[in-house]
Design a protein around this motif. Sequence first.
Motif, PDB file in Angstrom:
ATOM      1  N   ARG A 154       0.829  -1.214   0.000  1.00 24.80           N
ATOM      2  CA  ARG A 154       0.000   0.000   0.000  1.00 24.80           C
ATOM      3  C   ARG A 154       0.857   1.256   0.000  1.00 24.80           C
ATOM      4  NH1 ARG A 154      -4.682  -0.985   4.454  1.00 24.80           N
ATOM      5  NH2 ARG A 154      -2.865  -1.550   5.697  1.00 24.80           N
ATOM      6  N   GLN A 155       1.982   1.185   0.689  1.00 24.99           N
ATOM      7  CA  GLN A 155       2.884   2.342   0.716  1.00 24.99           C
ATOM      8  C   GLN A 155       3.514   2.589  -0.647  1.00 24.99           C
ATOM      9  OE1 GLN A 155       3.542   4.519   3.281  1.00 24.99           O
ATOM     10  NE2 GLN A 155       1.940   3.479   4.455  1.00 24.99           N
ATOM     11  N   LYS A 169       7.854  -6.723  -6.386  1.00 26.81           N
ATOM     12  CA  LYS A 169       8.449  -7.546  -5.333  1.00 26.81           C
ATOM     13  C   LYS A 169       7.414  -7.877  -4.265  1.00 26.81           C
ATOM     14  CE  LYS A 169      12.085  -7.561  -1.812  1.00 26.81           C
ATOM     15  NZ  LYS A 169      13.188  -6.784  -1.172  1.00 26.81           N
ATOM     16  N   CYS A 170       6.624  -6.881  -3.865  1.00 31.42           N
ATOM     17  CA  CYS A 170       5.569  -7.107  -2.859  1.00 31.42           C
ATOM     18  C   CYS A 170       4.520  -8.079  -3.383  1.00 31.42           C
ATOM     19  CB  CYS A 170       4.911  -5.786  -2.473  1.00 31.42           C
ATOM     20  SG  CYS A 170       5.929  -4.680  -1.475  1.00 31.42           S
ATOM     21  N   VAL A 171       4.112  -7.879  -4.628  1.00 32.56           N
ATOM     22  CA  VAL A 171       3.079  -8.734  -5.219  1.00 32.56           C
ATOM     23  C   VAL A 171       3.556 -10.183  -5.271  1.00 32.56           C
ATOM     24  CG1 VAL A 171       1.868  -9.263  -7.362  1.00 32.56           C
ATOM     25  CG2 VAL A 171       1.956  -6.911  -6.521  1.00 32.56           C
ATOM     26  N   ALA A 371      -9.167 -11.528  -9.397  1.00 32.02           N
ATOM     27  CA  ALA A 371      -8.735 -10.458  -8.484  1.00 32.02           C
ATOM     28  C   ALA A 371      -7.579  -9.690  -9.110  1.00 32.02           C
ATOM     29  CB  ALA A 371      -8.341 -11.024  -7.129  1.00 32.02           C
ATOM     30  N   SER A 372      -7.695  -9.427 -10.400  1.00 28.69           N
ATOM     31  CA  SER A 372      -6.602  -8.822 -11.160  1.00 28.69           C
ATOM     32  C   SER A 372      -6.732  -7.300 -11.139  1.00 28.69           C
ATOM     33  CB  SER A 372      -6.632  -9.343 -12.603  1.00 28.69           C
ATOM     34  OG  SER A 372      -5.473  -8.957 -13.300  1.00 28.69           O
ATOM     35  N   ARG A 373      -6.027  -6.679 -10.212  1.00 35.82           N
ATOM     36  CA  ARG A 373      -6.048  -5.224 -10.102  1.00 35.82           C
ATOM     37  C   ARG A 373      -4.682  -4.743  -9.628  1.00 35.82           C
ATOM     38  NH1 ARG A 373     -10.916  -3.196 -10.746  1.00 35.82           N
ATOM     39  NH2 ARG A 373     -10.238  -1.149 -10.028  1.00 35.82           N
ATOM     40  N   GLY A 374      -4.483  -3.437  -9.693  1.00 37.61           N
ATOM     41  CA  GLY A 374      -3.296  -2.827  -9.115  1.00 37.61           C
ATOM     42  C   GLY A 374      -1.998  -3.447  -9.579  1.00 37.61           C
ATOM     43  N   GLY A 375      -1.110  -3.727  -8.620  1.00 41.81           N
ATOM     44  CA  GLY A 375       0.186  -4.291  -8.931  1.00 41.81           C
ATOM     45  C   GLY A 375       0.106  -5.662  -9.559  1.00 41.81           C
ATOM     46  N   TRP A 376      -0.935  -6.449  -9.215  1.00 42.90           N
ATOM     47  CA  TRP A 376      -1.099  -7.777  -9.806  1.00 42.90           C
ATOM     48  C   TRP A 376      -1.376  -7.663 -11.302  1.00 42.90           C
ATOM     49  CZ3 TRP A 376      -2.289  -6.886  -4.755  1.00 42.90           C
ATOM     50  CH2 TRP A 376      -1.811  -7.806  -3.818  1.00 42.90           C
ATOM     51  N   LEU A 377      -2.226  -6.730 -11.672  1.00 42.24           N
ATOM     52  CA  LEU A 377      -2.538  -6.541 -13.082  1.00 42.24           C
ATOM     53  C   LEU A 377      -1.304  -6.082 -13.846  1.00 42.24           C
ATOM     54  CD1 LEU A 377      -4.523  -6.313 -15.466  1.00 42.24           C
ATOM     55  CD2 LEU A 377      -5.068  -3.991 -14.665  1.00 42.24           C
ATOM     56  N   ASN A 378      -0.605  -5.089 -13.319  1.00 47.43           N
ATOM     57  CA  ASN A 378       0.578  -4.579 -14.020  1.00 47.43           C
ATOM     58  C   ASN A 378       1.655  -5.651 -14.149  1.00 47.43           C
ATOM     59  OD1 ASN A 378      -0.654  -2.158 -14.322  1.00 47.43           O
ATOM     60  ND2 ASN A 378       0.530  -1.078 -12.757  1.00 47.43           N
TER      61      ASN A 378
END
Length: 387
Positions: A154-155, A169-171, A371-378
């Motif tokens: 989130r940060q 890396k977080c994802v 659940a493909s959004r945010g960092g997961w999608l990119n």
Amino acid sequence: MKWSFIIIVLLLLVGCQLNDGYVIKGELAGAPENEWIYLMDDDQHQYYDSVQLHDGRFEFRGKVNFPELKKIIFYKDPTQRVYGWANILCIPVYVENSEILVSIPFAEMPSKLAKKVPASLRIEGSGVHDLYQGYIQQIEPLNLKFDGVFDQYRQVYYRGKGSEQDVIKCVKEMDMLRDSIYHYGVDFIRKHGDSPVATYVVNKLAVERYGREEAQRVLELFPPQVRTGEMGEQLEKTLIGKTLYVNDMIPDFLVLDINLNEKRLSECVHKGRYTLVELWASWCGPCRHDIPRLKETYKRFHEKGFDIVSVSIDDEMDKWKSAVSREGMEWTQVCGAKGVKYGKECMQAFGVNAVPSGFLIDPQGKVIDVASRGGWLNMKLIELFGE
């Protein structure tokens, strides 16, 4: 002799009553006097019993047909029984027909927000609960680590305090932790498939991420007597009765385009391109908050072969159209049409219970990520397009 016989009979009757049902004896040292405490189902929808606390003690009695996960609930604010989780104190207990002892200092009783089981909590008398507690103790460190990595995510993603490499890396770390939790759950079922706790574990698996074939494999880990028994129907529904799994084709139904013309969702998804089909609503704060990042993703990958189709679950057409115009979303916008009666029915077609929800589909219309959004999608799009 007569009185001795009567006493023996009474003792036998009491023993039979205990064997025929459960009694939960609790001690919450320091609890407020005469306040109410409740025994409820795991989802907190049904009240089974309620008593007043006296000297921190309470007692529930009843009977279960098979061991059930219930919750001992104390409302610090009785006017807030759904929201304000910090003020809802909660102890999960697997209840079977036995005498169960529960003790913890009232000041250490966990709220619904708690991530860890307090070391001071003692629950004795239920072998099924012992097995449940063993499972919780094994996955608790993984869940806590996942929450910590998600805070980092989130940060770096939402607050921009890191690079794209930090986001990915977080994802990846969260995906690894999620997989570890999943595989531990499957292994637990393999070893304890005849236990009621295994049915609890099934509900935590998110097996739709792994495909229908995997769901069928997990179902077959349960012994035949469980699959054909009282819980068999629920197990099948939970594992292989979900609406949409990875490798399924995206559902098709009537929608309304921005001019309120009816068309099918399949007409909006262009073959030969990767497409994010996302559900959202004009009244959904997190949906609106994600729009600027979706714009960046769309601009970055659109010419490479990526589209977005946003399906609104709005019932009020004017509010939906106004939001689309105001946000300036360039991709395809549709709204659930009368073929699915809007709202909940539209969400049911995708098997979700909240928005925003996203599904990434391949050029043939097959779901490749939920659940493909945010960092997961990119991250997925970078993998697909070779950046």
